[in-house]
Write a protein that holds these residues in place. Structure first.
Motif, PDB file in Angstrom:
ATOM      1  N   LEU A   1     -31.698  23.193 -16.272  1.00 37.95           N
ATOM      2  CA  LEU A   1     -31.548  23.590 -14.894  1.00 37.95           C
ATOM      3  C   LEU A   1     -31.964  22.605 -13.847  1.00 37.95           C
ATOM      4  CD1 LEU A   1     -30.698  26.182 -13.121  1.00 37.95           C
ATOM      5  CD2 LEU A   1     -33.064  26.882 -13.421  1.00 37.95           C
ATOM      6  N   ILE A   2     -33.198  22.149 -14.203  1.00 39.33           N
ATOM      7  CA  ILE A   2     -33.990  21.284 -13.077  1.00 39.33           C
ATOM      8  C   ILE A   2     -33.426  19.978 -13.054  1.00 39.33           C
ATOM      9  CG2 ILE A   2     -36.248  20.100 -12.954  1.00 39.33           C
ATOM     10  CD1 ILE A   2     -37.852  22.760 -13.677  1.00 39.33           C
ATOM     11  N   VAL A   3     -32.987  19.602 -14.426  1.00 33.72           N
ATOM     12  CA  VAL A   3     -32.541  18.186 -14.412  1.00 33.72           C
ATOM     13  C   VAL A   3     -31.084  17.834 -14.083  1.00 33.72           C
ATOM     14  CG1 VAL A   3     -32.430  16.017 -15.900  1.00 33.72           C
ATOM     15  CG2 VAL A   3     -34.473  17.480 -16.024  1.00 33.72           C
ATOM     16  N   PHE A   4     -30.435  18.781 -14.589  1.00 34.21           N
ATOM     17  CA  PHE A   4     -28.905  18.409 -14.577  1.00 34.21           C
ATOM     18  C   PHE A   4     -27.853  19.446 -13.698  1.00 34.21           C
ATOM     19  CE2 PHE A   4     -30.123  16.914 -18.968  1.00 34.21           C
ATOM     20  CZ  PHE A   4     -29.968  15.560 -18.600  1.00 34.21           C
ATOM     21  N   ASP A   5     -28.353  20.641 -13.504  1.00 35.28           N
ATOM     22  CA  ASP A   5     -27.571  21.677 -12.973  1.00 35.28           C
ATOM     23  C   ASP A   5     -27.513  21.504 -11.536  1.00 35.28           C
ATOM     24  OD1 ASP A   5     -27.187  22.731 -15.294  1.00 35.28           O
ATOM     25  OD2 ASP A   5     -28.280  24.425 -15.035  1.00 35.28           O
ATOM     26  N   LYS A   6     -26.136  21.666 -11.104  1.00 35.60           N
ATOM     27  CA  LYS A   6     -25.806  21.458  -9.656  1.00 35.60           C
ATOM     28  C   LYS A   6     -26.509  22.231  -8.535  1.00 35.60           C
ATOM     29  CE  LYS A   6     -21.685  20.811  -6.666  1.00 35.60           C
ATOM     30  NZ  LYS A   6     -22.262  19.595  -6.344  1.00 35.60           N
ATOM     31  N   ILE A   7     -26.881  23.514  -8.973  1.00 38.57           N
ATOM     32  CA  ILE A   7     -27.413  24.520  -8.235  1.00 38.57           C
ATOM     33  C   ILE A   7     -28.986  24.068  -7.714  1.00 38.57           C
ATOM     34  CG2 ILE A   7     -28.606  25.938 -10.302  1.00 38.57           C
ATOM     35  CD1 ILE A   7     -27.710  28.260  -8.592  1.00 38.57           C
ATOM     36  N   THR A   8     -29.402  23.160  -8.547  1.00 36.06           N
ATOM     37  CA  THR A   8     -30.868  22.804  -8.309  1.00 36.06           C
ATOM     38  C   THR A   8     -30.802  21.150  -7.667  1.00 36.06           C
ATOM     39  OG1 THR A   8     -31.132  22.108 -10.627  1.00 36.06           O
ATOM     40  CG2 THR A   8     -32.289  24.167  -9.977  1.00 36.06           C
ATOM     41  N   GLU A   9     -29.677  20.687  -7.402  1.00 38.30           N
ATOM     42  CA  GLU A   9     -29.525  19.470  -6.706  1.00 38.30           C
ATOM     43  C   GLU A   9     -30.118  19.239  -5.497  1.00 38.30           C
ATOM     44  OE1 GLU A   9     -25.670  17.778  -4.727  1.00 38.30           O
ATOM     45  OE2 GLU A   9     -25.463  17.621  -7.090  1.00 38.30           O
ATOM     46  N   TRP A  10     -30.375  20.223  -4.705  1.00 39.48           N
ATOM     47  CA  TRP A  10     -31.317  20.343  -3.555  1.00 39.48           C
ATOM     48  C   TRP A  10     -32.828  20.022  -3.759  1.00 39.48           C
ATOM     49  CZ3 TRP A  10     -35.531  23.607  -3.421  1.00 39.48           C
ATOM     50  CH2 TRP A  10     -35.415  24.767  -4.439  1.00 39.48           C
ATOM     51  N   LEU A  11     -33.091  20.538  -5.102  1.00 34.79           N
ATOM     52  CA  LEU A  11     -34.407  20.180  -5.423  1.00 34.79           C
ATOM     53  C   LEU A  11     -34.714  18.644  -5.955  1.00 34.79           C
ATOM     54  CD1 LEU A  11     -37.385  21.484  -6.496  1.00 34.79           C
ATOM     55  CD2 LEU A  11     -36.159  21.731  -8.692  1.00 34.79           C
ATOM     56  N   ARG A  12     -33.896  18.060  -6.425  1.00 34.39           N
ATOM     57  CA  ARG A  12     -33.911  16.723  -6.779  1.00 34.39           C
ATOM     58  C   ARG A  12     -33.608  15.705  -5.841  1.00 34.39           C
ATOM     59  NH1 ARG A  12     -30.629  19.069 -10.802  1.00 34.39           N
ATOM     60  NH2 ARG A  12     -28.913  18.364  -9.758  1.00 34.39           N
ATOM     61  N   SER A  13     -32.590  16.106  -4.960  1.00 35.83           N
ATOM     62  CA  SER A  13     -32.335  15.212  -3.939  1.00 35.83           C
ATOM     63  C   SER A  13     -33.286  14.219  -3.031  1.00 35.83           C
ATOM     64  CB  SER A  13     -31.172  15.596  -3.228  1.00 35.83           C
ATOM     65  OG  SER A  13     -31.833  16.797  -2.041  1.00 35.83           O
ATOM     66  N   PRO A  14     -34.425  14.833  -2.658  1.00 30.96           N
ATOM     67  CA  PRO A  14     -35.469  14.293  -1.913  1.00 30.96           C
ATOM     68  C   PRO A  14     -36.191  12.961  -2.778  1.00 30.96           C
ATOM     69  CG  PRO A  14     -35.882  16.328  -2.046  1.00 30.96           C
ATOM     70  CD  PRO A  14     -34.721  16.386  -2.666  1.00 30.96           C
ATOM     71  N   PHE A  15     -36.121  13.015  -3.998  1.00 28.46           N
ATOM     72  CA  PHE A  15     -36.714  12.003  -4.937  1.00 28.46           C
ATOM     73  C   PHE A  15     -35.626  10.983  -5.312  1.00 28.46           C
ATOM     74  CE2 PHE A  15     -38.465  16.273  -5.272  1.00 28.46           C
ATOM     75  CZ  PHE A  15     -39.582  16.217  -4.577  1.00 28.46           C
ATOM     76  N   PHE A  16     -34.540  10.881  -4.600  1.00 30.12           N
ATOM     77  CA  PHE A  16     -33.580   9.939  -5.330  1.00 30.12           C
ATOM     78  C   PHE A  16     -32.796   9.295  -4.069  1.00 30.12           C
ATOM     79  CE2 PHE A  16     -34.076  12.730  -8.985  1.00 30.12           C
ATOM     80  CZ  PHE A  16     -34.289  11.904 -10.260  1.00 30.12           C
ATOM     81  N   GLU A  17     -32.294   7.989  -4.555  1.00 31.94           N
ATOM     82  CA  GLU A  17     -31.369   7.572  -3.375  1.00 31.94           C
ATOM     83  C   GLU A  17     -30.047   7.209  -4.120  1.00 31.94           C
ATOM     84  OE1 GLU A  17     -33.021   3.414  -2.629  1.00 31.94           O
ATOM     85  OE2 GLU A  17     -34.420   4.916  -2.066  1.00 31.94           O
TER      86      GLU A  17
END
Length: 115
Positions: free
Chosen positions: A23-39
């Protein structure tokens, strides 16, 4: 504290950790959680997500890009919630474990049907 923590509980925790990690690493629903840490890095028409260049955001980006690393932390968090807030933790852990079984079954069906 851990008396009665047998193989069935290890299986339940394993499934719950698996589902929470995905859920944290791959799922689209948590994309908002990952996006600030990637470019986004665009190379030959392909888009790659790479961790931020420095600081805490890079560290978290590295963590989120590593399934194994995130899995260790989700396992630790689930165990802590189970120990310190069992009335909340157990239903969450069971729900995640049941969702994991469902996603595993769905993967087998999808692969078996060739979708």
């Amino acid at each position: 504290m851990f008396s009665g923590f047998g193989m069935e509980m290890i299986l339940i925790f394993g499934l719950a950790s698996f589902r929470l990690t995905r859920l944290i690493v791959f799922d689209k629903i948590t994309e908002w959680l990952r996006s600030p840490f990637f470019e986004e890095l665009i190379e030959e028409g392909e888009i790659y997500l790479v961790p931020q260049k420095s600081g805490v955001r890079r560290w978290i980006g590295e963590l989120l890009s590593c399934y194994w690393c995130t899995g260790i932390w989700t396992s630790a968090i689930l165990l802590a919630v189970y120990v310190f807030i069992p009335a909340f933790g157990l239903p969450v852990i069971l729900g995640l474990a049941i969702a994991a079984v469902g996603s595993i079954i769905e993967s087998f069906i999808t692969k078996g049907l060739g979708d």
